[in-house]
Design an enzyme around this catalytic site. Structure first.
Site, PDB file in Angstrom:
ATOM      1  N   ALA A  77       3.574 -56.381  51.963  1.00  0.00           N
ATOM      2  CA  ALA A  77       3.623 -57.717  51.852  1.00  0.00           C
ATOM      3  C   ALA A  77       4.842 -57.020  53.335  1.00  0.00           C
ATOM      4  CB  ALA A  77       5.048 -58.219  51.400  1.00  0.00           C
ATOM      5  N   ASP A  78       4.866 -57.858  54.765  1.00  0.00           N
ATOM      6  CA  ASP A  78       4.941 -57.263  55.456  1.00  0.00           C
ATOM      7  C   ASP A  78       5.846 -58.373  56.519  1.00  0.00           C
ATOM      8  OD1 ASP A  78       5.248 -55.591  57.999  1.00  0.00           O
ATOM      9  OD2 ASP A  78       4.023 -57.463  58.953  1.00  0.00           O
TER      10      ASP A  78
END
Length: 202
Positions: A77-78
């Protein structure tokens, strides 16, 4: 490992070194290995939307790790803090943190997380989730006192909703865990639908 409501019966790899994401996954009861991607994160491209940017970063890191762990479910994820069209990263200095927090003070911003799930058969699923966050009007003295705790210095947007910085937030609309760094309900939905994760029995 705490006993959560779910468990996985096949390997999961978290492609992130974030302690917050690790905690969110552990709270579900999942067992997983942590292998962050060593790749540098490029800057947003001209005209690239925040959602497109975090999706690109999540896919970049997750696919990099998935190439080394074939047969496992790899999750990455970011997360970005977005005010208007401005993507706020981690502050480079106390002055930078003050500037960010001053800009956010009294305003509504978005926290946008892109996540990517690579399934054991190589199929890739990715989405972006956005949460609106309302911030109270804070004085410079209050913000400087917060910065002196050290918490803002490794956080996008210079605050942590799950930490000391909770006093800055008056309301959110959307996923709370998305603001922490991973939209847990949506990721879990995908893992359940593909039978990677099942409810714990007994």
């Amino acid at each position: 490992m705490k006993k959560g409501p779910f468990h996985n019966h096949s390997p999961i790899v978290l492609a992130s070194g974030s302690p917050r994401r690790r905690e969110l996954m552990s709270d579900l009861g999942l067992t997983f290995d942590v292998h962050p991607s060593p790749l540098d994160e490029p800057l947003p491209e001209p005209g690239e939307s925040p959602a497109a940017y975090v999706l690109r970063m999540a896919e970049l890191k997750t696919l990099d790790v998935a190439a080394r762990f074939r047969g496992a479910t790899v999750i990455g994820a970011d997360t970005a803090v977005v005010l208007g069209n401005r993507i706020m990263g981690k502050p480079q200095s106390k002055l930078d943190a003050l500037e960010m927090l001053t800009a956010l003070s009294g305003a509504t911003h978005q926290v946008v997380s892109g996540f990517c799930v690579v399934l054991p058969d190589g199929k890739t699923l990715s989405e972006a989730v956005s949460t609106d966050v309302d911030m109270r009007q804070s004085s410079e003295a209050e913000l400087m006192s917060y910065i002196e705790t050290g918490e803002p210095m490794d956080k996008a947007g210079a605050y942590a909703i799950q930490g000391v910085g909770t006093f800055l937030v008056t309301a959110i609309r959307g996923s709370y865990t998305n603001v922490v760094g991973l939209p847990v309900a949506r990721v879990l939905e995908i893992l359940l639908s593909w039978a990677i994760v099942v409810p714990r029995q007994g």
